[in-house]
Motif scaffolding. Structure first.
Motif, mmCIF file in Angstrom:
data_model
loop_
_atom_site.group_PDB
_atom_site.id
_atom_site.type_symbol
_atom_site.label_atom_id
_atom_site.label_comp_id
_atom_site.label_asym_id
_atom_site.label_seq_id
_atom_site.Cartn_x
_atom_site.Cartn_y
_atom_site.Cartn_z
ATOM 1 N N LYS A 106 18.300 19.267 -23.052
ATOM 2 C CA LYS A 106 19.428 18.028 -23.117
ATOM 3 C C LYS A 106 19.354 17.030 -22.528
ATOM 4 C CE LYS A 106 22.969 20.920 -24.147
ATOM 5 N NZ LYS A 106 24.258 21.158 -24.266
ATOM 6 N N PRO A 107 19.234 16.617 -22.628
ATOM 7 C CA PRO A 107 19.034 14.843 -21.318
ATOM 8 C C PRO A 107 20.447 14.659 -20.735
ATOM 9 C CG PRO A 107 19.454 14.163 -24.109
ATOM 10 C CD PRO A 107 19.359 15.468 -24.264
ATOM 11 N N ILE A 108 19.671 14.302 -19.764
ATOM 12 C CA ILE A 108 20.636 14.276 -18.339
ATOM 13 C C ILE A 108 20.271 12.620 -18.107
ATOM 14 C CG2 ILE A 108 19.225 15.226 -16.396
ATOM 15 C CD1 ILE A 108 22.873 16.056 -15.082
ATOM 16 N N VAL A 109 21.456 11.955 -17.534
ATOM 17 C CA VAL A 109 21.521 10.883 -16.764
ATOM 18 C C VAL A 109 22.158 10.896 -15.613
ATOM 19 C CG1 VAL A 109 22.317 7.971 -17.324
ATOM 20 C CG2 VAL A 109 21.681 9.635 -19.333
ATOM 21 N N CYS A 110 21.325 10.420 -14.501
ATOM 22 C CA CYS A 110 21.649 10.168 -13.074
ATOM 23 C C CYS A 110 22.622 8.750 -13.366
ATOM 24 C CB CYS A 110 20.955 10.991 -12.449
ATOM 25 S SG CYS A 110 21.833 10.876 -10.834
ATOM 26 N N VAL A 111 23.597 8.761 -12.492
ATOM 27 C CA VAL A 111 24.277 7.199 -12.250
ATOM 28 C C VAL A 111 24.297 7.441 -10.664
ATOM 29 C CG1 VAL A 111 26.069 5.797 -12.133
ATOM 30 C CG2 VAL A 111 25.579 7.317 -13.843
ATOM 31 N N LEU A 112 23.653 5.927 -9.958
ATOM 32 C CA LEU A 112 23.510 5.741 -8.585
ATOM 33 C C LEU A 112 24.357 4.737 -8.792
ATOM 34 C CD1 LEU A 112 18.958 5.489 -8.613
ATOM 35 C CD2 LEU A 112 20.990 7.515 -8.345
ATOM 36 N N HIS A 113 25.032 4.757 -7.339
ATOM 37 C CA HIS A 113 26.142 3.890 -6.356
ATOM 38 C C HIS A 113 25.774 3.443 -5.294
ATOM 39 C CE1 HIS A 113 28.562 6.853 -6.407
ATOM 40 N NE2 HIS A 113 29.746 6.382 -5.520
ATOM 41 N N GLY A 114 25.921 3.007 -4.227
ATOM 42 C CA GLY A 114 26.181 3.534 -2.469
ATOM 43 C C GLY A 114 24.431 2.971 -2.752
ATOM 44 N N THR A 115 23.917 4.541 -1.806
ATOM 45 C CA THR A 115 22.463 4.276 -1.476
ATOM 46 C C THR A 115 22.376 6.249 -1.488
ATOM 47 O OG1 THR A 115 23.601 5.264 1.192
ATOM 48 C CG2 THR A 115 22.627 3.349 0.900
ATOM 49 N N HIS A 137 16.314 13.006 -16.918
ATOM 50 C CA HIS A 137 15.641 12.361 -17.602
ATOM 51 C C HIS A 137 15.430 10.277 -17.591
ATOM 52 C CE1 HIS A 137 16.303 16.359 -19.543
ATOM 53 N NE2 HIS A 137 15.332 16.561 -18.568
ATOM 54 N N TYR A 138 16.599 10.234 -16.811
ATOM 55 C CA TYR A 138 17.233 8.261 -17.142
ATOM 56 C C TYR A 138 17.974 8.675 -15.596
ATOM 57 C CZ TYR A 138 15.424 8.236 -21.997
ATOM 58 O OH TYR A 138 14.682 9.147 -22.989
ATOM 59 N N ARG A 139 18.114 7.406 -15.265
ATOM 60 C CA ARG A 139 18.895 6.613 -14.094
ATOM 61 C C ARG A 139 18.971 5.019 -14.561
ATOM 62 N NH1 ARG A 139 14.550 9.988 -13.312
ATOM 63 N NH2 ARG A 139 13.428 8.313 -13.510
ATOM 64 N N VAL A 140 20.621 5.379 -13.682
ATOM 65 C CA VAL A 140 21.222 3.600 -14.056
ATOM 66 C C VAL A 140 22.001 3.473 -13.062
ATOM 67 C CG1 VAL A 140 23.315 2.214 -15.293
ATOM 68 C CG2 VAL A 140 21.944 4.430 -16.308
ATOM 69 N N ALA A 141 21.360 2.521 -12.391
ATOM 70 C CA ALA A 141 22.232 2.236 -10.823
ATOM 71 C C ALA A 141 23.408 1.123 -11.054
ATOM 72 C CB ALA A 141 20.864 1.569 -10.577
ATOM 73 N N LEU A 142 24.595 1.159 -10.192
ATOM 74 C CA LEU A 142 24.990 -0.185 -9.682
ATOM 75 C C LEU A 142 23.556 -0.828 -9.338
ATOM 76 C CD1 LEU A 142 28.792 1.775 -8.697
ATOM 77 C CD2 LEU A 142 27.835 1.372 -11.374
ATOM 78 N N ALA A 143 25.002 -2.175 -9.071
ATOM 79 C CA ALA A 143 23.969 -3.561 -8.587
ATOM 80 C C ALA A 143 24.084 -2.840 -6.823
ATOM 81 C CB ALA A 143 24.782 -4.545 -9.664
ATOM 82 N N THR A 144 24.837 -2.933 -6.742
ATOM 83 C CA THR A 144 24.398 -3.490 -4.986
ATOM 84 C C THR A 144 23.852 -2.044 -4.685
ATOM 85 O OG1 THR A 144 27.404 -2.295 -5.318
ATOM 86 C CG2 THR A 144 26.934 -3.857 -5.078
ATOM 87 N N SER A 145 23.685 -0.928 -5.262
ATOM 88 C CA SER A 145 23.130 0.431 -5.287
ATOM 89 C C SER A 145 21.965 0.108 -4.539
ATOM 90 C CB SER A 145 23.305 1.420 -6.009
ATOM 91 O OG SER A 145 22.120 0.685 -7.250
ATOM 92 N N ARG A 146 21.369 0.883 -3.635
ATOM 93 C CA ARG A 146 19.820 1.036 -3.463
ATOM 94 C C ARG A 146 19.191 2.712 -3.475
ATOM 95 N NH1 ARG A 146 19.956 -4.016 -0.045
ATOM 96 N NH2 ARG A 146 18.612 -4.126 1.231
ATOM 97 N N VAL A 147 17.881 2.330 -2.655
ATOM 98 C CA VAL A 147 17.509 3.832 -3.163
ATOM 99 C C VAL A 147 15.844 2.957 -2.426
ATOM 100 C CG1 VAL A 147 17.693 3.494 -6.302
ATOM 101 C CG2 VAL A 147 15.121 3.426 -5.168
#
Ligand code: 3H9
Length: 710
Positions: free
Chosen positions: A93-102, A115-125
């Motif tokens: 089943k799908p899992i989405v990761c949400v990135l914020h901060g670093t 399976h998918y990645r969403v990031a808040l606008a201020t985040s960095r990877v």
């Protein structure tokens, strides 16, 4: 206490979303407990018939910032991070990761396995493992190129840089930049869109388009490895990280993972990695000093600088860009105009390089910055930093004037690089408000700030010095009062060693080559030419006048300086600089000056090989560092390491002189020094602390006690 990984079902219309939250403040590092929790909750989601889709988020200020660095060097406790990632790969089943901060290191590797990645606008990877002497060890070198292609992954991983969300989107690392600032809300919204659009599960490990494109591009591979080697300057892992990325184009995923892990496991054992991990923690520990337990930093808004030369202007520039109002005091109108021109040209440079915009440039040049020739105009300043000529009488005169005009709680600081802060403070009625703030040139660029604490400096004033360092984005190091404090005292000592070796027959050019081969950006003579031979000459005169102790071997530098060959600024010093060339060529005249001195002093020249130079150079630093510790001038060995890394170009991947000694073994260091003592007892005698530690089988790190304050 919240669970390390919490699991919560959120019903949104017909959709049931499982929200998995990592709770491990401050940066959600992937400690053993977190890995266990992740495997369990991933399995729980997999078996939970109610949950349609999952969202993985981090609690607090950031998504996961990586593996728990404190666990490196300890036996690994299962599950390792790749097992967690494999569990994600195995989901049906799908899992989405949400990135914020670093989202860094293992944190990004975890996200890449979703399976998918969403990031808040201020985040960095980023995958910053190379900064710890490592490569990503949980699939990063295999999954990232599958999303970005080989070249972009090699750049990101070998530089360890942080990639802003917008660039991450462009490169294919993330799928969307979310609106808003709540990771959970953003994740649920994205999950809903996925389901509505009927997009199915998509594993990174199965994506091959971008790596197949580069499958046999050996020219590209060669170029990537060459670039990494050039930038790494002797450090190993940036180069091996690229080799591991390239393997993604030729090996099946599983085999690529095995190869990556083999490289990672080997790197964890290297001195380079141990040194870099030491530097990581030392950089965070160095600001934790006893005075912070009772001292309270004062508010600083208005600053004053005395002296508009290179140092004063650089300090003014650092303060202006950190938001201070700055007034500069000079002796006369000409000096004030010169100081103003110096600061304005630094601001022009910052504008040209895009560090400030046109509006900031106008504000900083015309509103925030001003010059004066009247000391009574400094009475509004919260802090006054004196950067006048290095002369005790001049400084005392200035501090008497400051005492008369500065407001009662103003901090009075001297940027002296050698002189006695207590003596300077003694001419004021407020020695508790006096301290040394020793900047390094160019002051708006160099990261080190030595904070020199006098006998009577109050804890509030020390705390303010450290708060100022932070505001200026510098690394503040606490130092006690002695000639040269920590950094220049060690520098002085190794310059004495170097001039002895040169006078005894080793070429200054061989010494520079040996020192740069250790990873220093320049050798001692190149550094003297850059700083200006007249500066160190003046310091030698001062010491000669006060009664030079031990052998004087800098006659060749005196002779060069007296010929007005002052280094780069006059096109000739120890080296000759062709027009516009800053690298310099050896000068035959210097060699004949040396031959002349050796003949006059009846010295039979004896030249050392590179290894002999390197050993003596390092041993001199370590030995003086040990004396500085013995005398309590530095609080801990790590303070010396940070001083030498941030102020003197000591290669970070060697950890600083005291860590270098630990890695070499104190017995071996001591044996070297005892051998050198036999050939030159005037210069060499082992520091008592070094002997004691070696006899007790301890190392310097045993003195890096946990901080007394947080
Ligand atoms: C990795 O992931 C390997 C994997 O590929 C594979 C494994 C098999 N662990 O910096 P701050 C502590 S390697 C443990 O002051 P900021 C830090 O010591 C890792 N502790 O905050 C400090 O403690 P204290 C790759 C960590 O906001 C406190 O957290 N990741 C870790 O200025 C606050 O830190 C990295 O290299 C950690 N990973 O900056 C990222 N990270 O309060 C390393 C932090 O006792 N971390 N601590 O002094 C950073 O770059 C910065 O900490 C970060 C936040 C940018 C996240």
């Amino acid at each position: 206490m919240p669970e390390l990984i919490s699991y919560e079902l959120v019903q949104d219309d017909a959709l049931c979303v499982a929200v998995l939250t990592v709770n491990n403040p401050p940066v959600n590092a992937l400690s053993h407990g977190i890995r266990v929790g992740l495997v369990n909750t991933i399995s729980r989601f997999s078996e939970d018939a109610q949950a349609d889709i999952a969202v993985l988020v981090g609690a607090g200020r950031t998504f996961v910032a990586g593996a728990d660095i404190k666990e490196f060097g300890e036996p690994l406790q299962a599950p390792d991070l790749e097992e967690v990632n494999a569990a994600l790969d195995g989901l049906q089943k799908p899992i989405v990761c949400v990135l914020h901060g670093t989202a860094l290191g293992g944190g990004l590797e975890l996200a890449l396995s979703c399976h998918y990645r969403v990031a808040l606008a201020t985040s960095r990877v980023g995958l910053p493992e190379v900064h710890l002497g490592l490569i990503p060890g949980a699939g990063g070198t295999q999954r990232l190129p599958r999303l970005t292609g080989i070249a972009a992954a090699a750049d990101i991983i070998s530089s360890g840089r942080q990639v802003p969300a917008a660039e991450a989107l462009e490169l294919g690392i993330i799928d969307e930049i979310a609106v808003g600032s709540n990771p959970e809300v953003a994740g649920i919204a994205f999950a809903k869109t996925l389901v509505t659009e009927g997009r199915s599960l998509r594993r990174t490990c199965d994506q091959t388009d971008k790596i197949e494109r580069d499958h046999e591009n050996s020219d590209l591979f060669r170029e990537l490895i060459e670039t990494a080697r050039r930038n790494a300057k002797g450090q190993q892992s940036p180069v091996t990280s690229v080799e591991s990325v390239i393997a993604a184009a030729s090996l099946p995923f599983e085999q690529g993972l095995i190869q990556e892990r083999r490289i990672f496991d080997a790197l964890v054992e290297t001195d380079q990695s141990k040194a870099l991990i030491h530097a990581f923690f030392a950089e965070r520990e160095v600001g934790k000093i006893p005075e912070l337990a009772t001292g309270k930093a004062r508010d600083l808004n208005e600053a004053a600088i005395i002296g508009g030369g290179t140092m004063g202007s650089g300090i003014a520039m650092a303060l202006l860009t950190a938001g201070f109002k700055v007034r500069m005091l000079e002796r006369d109108q000409d000096g004030a105009e010169r100081g103003k021109t110096n600061v304005h040209s630094l601001l022009d440079g910052a504008l040209k390089r895009g560090k400030i915009n046109a509006e900031q440039h106008t504000n900083l040049s015309n509103i925030a910055f001003s010059v004066t020739t009247d000391v009574s105009n400094l009475s509004d300043a919260d802090i006054i930093i004196e950067a006048a000529f290095e002369d005790m009488d001049i400084k005392k005169t200035l501090f008497r004037q400051l005492d008369a005009h500065a407001k009662p709680d103003a901090i009075l600081a001297s940027n002296t690089s050698f002189l006695d802060i207590d003596e300077i403070a003694s001419v004021t009625s407020r020695p508790e408000n006096v301290l040394g703030l020793h900047f390094f040139s160019p002051a708006h660029i160099m990261k080190l700030l030595e904070i020199v604490v006098g006998k009577q400096t109050s804890p509030d004033v020390v705390a303010t010095g450290f708060a100022l360092a932070k505001r200026l984005k510098k690394v503040g190091v606490r130092a006690g009062v002695c000639d040269g404090f920590i950094g220049n005292r060690i520098l002085d000592n190794y310059l004495n060693l170097v001039t002895n070796l040169v006078e005894d027959g080793t070429s200054p050019y061989d010494i520079d080559a040996a020192v740069t081969s250790l990873g220093f950006p320049m050798g001692p003579h190149q550094m003297l030419d850059l700083a200006g031979l007249d500066i160190v000459y003046a310091n030698r005169r001062r010491k000669l006048a006060a009664g030079w102790v031990g052998r004087y071997s800098a006659d060749y530098l005196d002779r060069i300086t007296q010929q007005e060959r002052l280094g780069q600024k006059t096109g000739r010093g120890v080296y000759i600089y062709a027009d516009g060339d800053r690298s310099g060529q050896p000068d035959k005249e210097v060699i004949s000056i040396l031959a002349d001195i050796q003949a006059k002093k009846d010295i039979a020249p004896r030249s050392l090989r590179a290894e002999g130079i390197r050993k003596r150079f390092m041993a001199a630093m370590i030995n003086e560092g040990a004396r500085i510790l013995e005398e309590g001038i530095a609080l801990r060995p790590l303070d010396i390491d940070m001083t030498m890394i941030f102020g003197f170009g000591f290669p970070r991947w060697r950890g600083g002189p005291m860590k270098y000694a630990d890695l070499m073994g104190l017995d071996a260091v001591l044996a070297d020094i005892r051998r050198f003592e036999e050939e030159d007892p005037d210069f060499w005698s082992p520091a008592k602390l070094l002997v004691d530690l070696a006899e007790r089988g301890q190392n310097f790190d045993s003195l890096n006690k946990p901080s007394q304050t947080k």
